[in-house]
Design a protein around this motif. Sequence first.
Motif, short mmCIF file in Angstrom:
data_model
loop_
_atom_site.label_atom_id
_atom_site.label_comp_id
_atom_site.label_asym_id
_atom_site.label_seq_id
_atom_site.Cartn_x
_atom_site.Cartn_y
_atom_site.Cartn_z
N VAL A 107 41.23 123.70 2.32
CA VAL A 107 41.21 124.24 1.10
C VAL A 107 42.50 125.17 0.73
O VAL A 107 43.13 125.70 1.65
N SER A 108 42.89 125.08 -0.65
CA SER A 108 44.28 125.67 -0.57
C SER A 108 44.25 126.65 -1.85
O SER A 108 43.34 126.57 -2.87
N PHE A 109 45.25 127.71 -1.79
CA PHE A 109 45.13 128.77 -2.77
C PHE A 109 46.76 129.19 -2.92
O PHE A 109 47.51 129.16 -1.94
N LYS A 110 47.11 129.25 -4.13
CA LYS A 110 48.40 129.47 -4.67
C LYS A 110 48.66 131.05 -5.15
O LYS A 110 47.63 131.63 -5.66
N GLY A 111 49.74 131.64 -4.99
CA GLY A 111 50.04 132.89 -5.57
C GLY A 111 49.18 134.04 -5.12
O GLY A 111 48.78 134.86 -6.06
N ARG A 171 40.70 137.62 4.65
CA ARG A 171 39.73 136.79 5.69
C ARG A 171 39.89 135.43 4.81
O ARG A 171 39.44 135.05 3.82
N PHE A 172 39.97 134.30 5.88
CA PHE A 172 39.99 133.00 5.85
C PHE A 172 38.88 132.40 5.10
O PHE A 172 38.66 131.36 4.47
N ALA A 173 37.77 133.10 5.42
CA ALA A 173 36.47 132.57 5.01
C ALA A 173 35.98 133.06 3.54
O ALA A 173 35.12 132.36 2.76
N ASP A 174 36.87 133.98 2.89
CA ASP A 174 36.76 134.07 1.47
C ASP A 174 37.46 133.02 0.62
O ASP A 174 38.35 132.59 1.00
N SER A 175 36.61 132.87 -0.42
CA SER A 175 37.08 131.76 -1.34
C SER A 175 37.28 132.64 -3.15
O SER A 175 36.15 132.81 -3.53
N PRO A 176 38.57 132.97 -3.43
CA PRO A 176 39.72 132.80 -2.65
C PRO A 176 39.96 134.04 -1.77
O PRO A 176 39.11 135.16 -1.75
N PRO A 177 40.90 134.01 -0.68
CA PRO A 177 41.08 134.98 -0.11
C PRO A 177 41.48 136.31 -0.79
O PRO A 177 42.49 136.34 -1.75
N THR A 213 53.93 137.70 -1.69
CA THR A 213 53.19 136.48 -2.37
C THR A 213 53.13 135.34 -1.44
O THR A 213 54.41 135.07 -0.85
N LEU A 214 52.05 134.86 -1.34
CA LEU A 214 51.81 133.66 -0.50
C LEU A 214 51.03 132.50 -1.11
O LEU A 214 50.44 132.67 -1.98
N ASP A 215 51.25 131.25 -0.61
CA ASP A 215 50.43 130.18 -0.72
C ASP A 215 49.88 129.93 0.69
O ASP A 215 50.24 130.00 1.76
N MET A 216 48.44 129.47 0.68
CA MET A 216 47.72 129.31 1.86
C MET A 216 46.99 128.18 1.71
O MET A 216 46.28 127.64 0.71
N THR A 217 47.01 127.32 2.91
CA THR A 217 46.12 126.05 3.07
C THR A 217 45.37 126.29 4.52
O THR A 217 45.78 126.68 5.44
N ILE A 218 44.04 126.24 4.12
CA ILE A 218 43.17 126.81 5.21
C ILE A 218 42.19 125.69 5.77
O ILE A 218 41.52 124.96 4.86
N TRP A 219 42.11 125.25 7.08
CA TRP A 219 41.22 124.48 7.51
C TRP A 219 40.15 125.37 8.25
O TRP A 219 40.52 125.94 9.44
N ARG A 220 38.97 125.45 7.65
CA ARG A 220 37.94 126.35 8.44
C ARG A 220 37.04 125.73 9.51
O ARG A 220 37.03 124.50 9.41
N ASN A 221 36.82 126.46 10.59
CA ASN A 221 36.28 125.96 11.73
C ASN A 221 36.87 124.58 12.30
O ASN A 221 36.43 123.78 12.85
#
Length: 575
Positions: A436-440, A450-456, A561-569
């Motif tokens: 799951v990816s989040f920008k800006g 926390r990576f479990a939040d959508s969006p963090p 400012t960050l972009d994030m791609t997260i692989w949960r579990n």
Amino acid sequence: MSGVRADGGLRPLDSGDPQAVAGYRLAARLGSGGMGTVYLSYTPGGHPIALKTIRPELGEDGEFRRRFRQEVQAAQRVQGLYTAPVIDYDTEGARPWLATAYVAGPSLASAVAEHGPLPLPSVLLLLAGVAEALSVIHGAGIVHRDLKPSNVLLAGDGPRVIDFGIARAADATALTGTGVSVGTPAFMSPEQAAGREVTPASDVFALGQVAVFAALGQGAYGDGPSHAVLYRIVHEEPDLAGMPGQLAFVARCLAKDPAARPTPAEVVALCQQASPTPLRQSGSWLPKALTAQITQRVSASAALAAAPAAPPPTAPLTRPGPFAPAAPRATPPPPGATPPHAAPTATARPPHAPVHQHPAPPRPYPPYVQPYLYQPPKPKRGVGRKIAIGAAVGFALLWGAGCVSVLSNLGDSSDNGSSQAPSSSTGRHRPDPKPVSFKGINLPRGYWVRFADSPPKPVNEQNTSNASFGDGADFYYDDDPDYSEDETPVVGTAGDRVVLLDNAEHGSLATCRKVTRYAEKIHLSQLSAGSQICVHTVSGHIGLVTYRGSAGRGSPSDYITLDMTIWRNAEPASD
């Protein structure tokens, strides 16, 4: 790190937490920070208390213990309406602890972060209450030294000042080795920043800073590296643009000369003069959203108090307090026995092994308590169950395949003795989690996500001196708690496993699993636009964080400012 969510849910104890401390049954974890961990417990009469256990490395420092004992005994004399009174304590045991009245409300820091600045009537009531608290604290011969938004809790009937006096005890330790900072740079007085004598007037300067934060949502001296903020505090005037005219007197609190600052009693009078109506603390002194949040926390605490529990192994109260009955008489030891407790003023407790060494298995919460408990994200909680189910299914398939093979051999023995393997496959691996990816994402200094939040979403909760100690800090941005030569801020994770990828390395799940040159943190000076960081969290998530830049020079806030791609579990959770 706070264990209390915005909706009032309380976080159950972790597997490594003790089940009790000195006979106090621990019901939930409230938070952790540079000084220790705070738990929710209850007196025998059912009154909720906040029990703070001191970090082991601080407890091992003899000078800290001496000052901690002095400050706690002095704090017992503080019985103001706007302070959290001391209920019980132990400064002599293997791990010192302190219990105060529990305040079922968020800190000013988390309230402003979530809901924005407070309206003028709330700010005036806040200032008057905190100033009254300082009058009582100073009257007991204590200087707070670390008054800041995270040490001001918002209760339904007014603010509460906490952690007074503990900073002086911490001042006696080798803090660079523990990651604890005495005083928060943005709220220090000029004399405190310069290493001069700290007096009650220093707390008034911090009170002015708290007022600006409550009214504007930011400090009076801006953000940035600690040394830059401290320089502005010592040499420059505060930025009070946007402050309501009724709060003009706050500038006097921020005077460079301690003698020019008003006393706490004068601040209360100035608040009364600035208010168009008489100051009256009530259940409606805060915005409705905050009042509802406090009500939810009260309900959560009450639900845990109603949960049945085994009686404590020993009488918990060692000293009478404002909410506690007198301690029961200790049973005299047999002739020749050695007293088990060294505290001169404490009721002796029967000797017993420290509860944290052999914790009892956690008791399940009753169904009527469940709605108030913090619920971890379901994907994380289900990893073990999925593995167990997968193992059972795999075993069943293997057993079934063996049976089919035997029956096939028996049925086809006349056919040249050949057998045919089953067509179904039995060894298929679980697929990788979908990213799951989040920008800006803008992450302010002193906050974490926390990576479990959508969006963090950036988090900054009470009782946390540095974001690196944040509860669930999967990725944080703050000052370097180790005071290394590189004075730039740092990014990292609570699990201390981050990897800065080289330019030739392509950021992906496979790459993050492959590279193992882990670091505890990464300084901002090591990053440039496009830098990629692999993050391994204690909860088993893997993240690829791409740094895009920081706030401009003229920005009123400090953030990256960050972009994030997260692989949960994506991997097993770690301790």
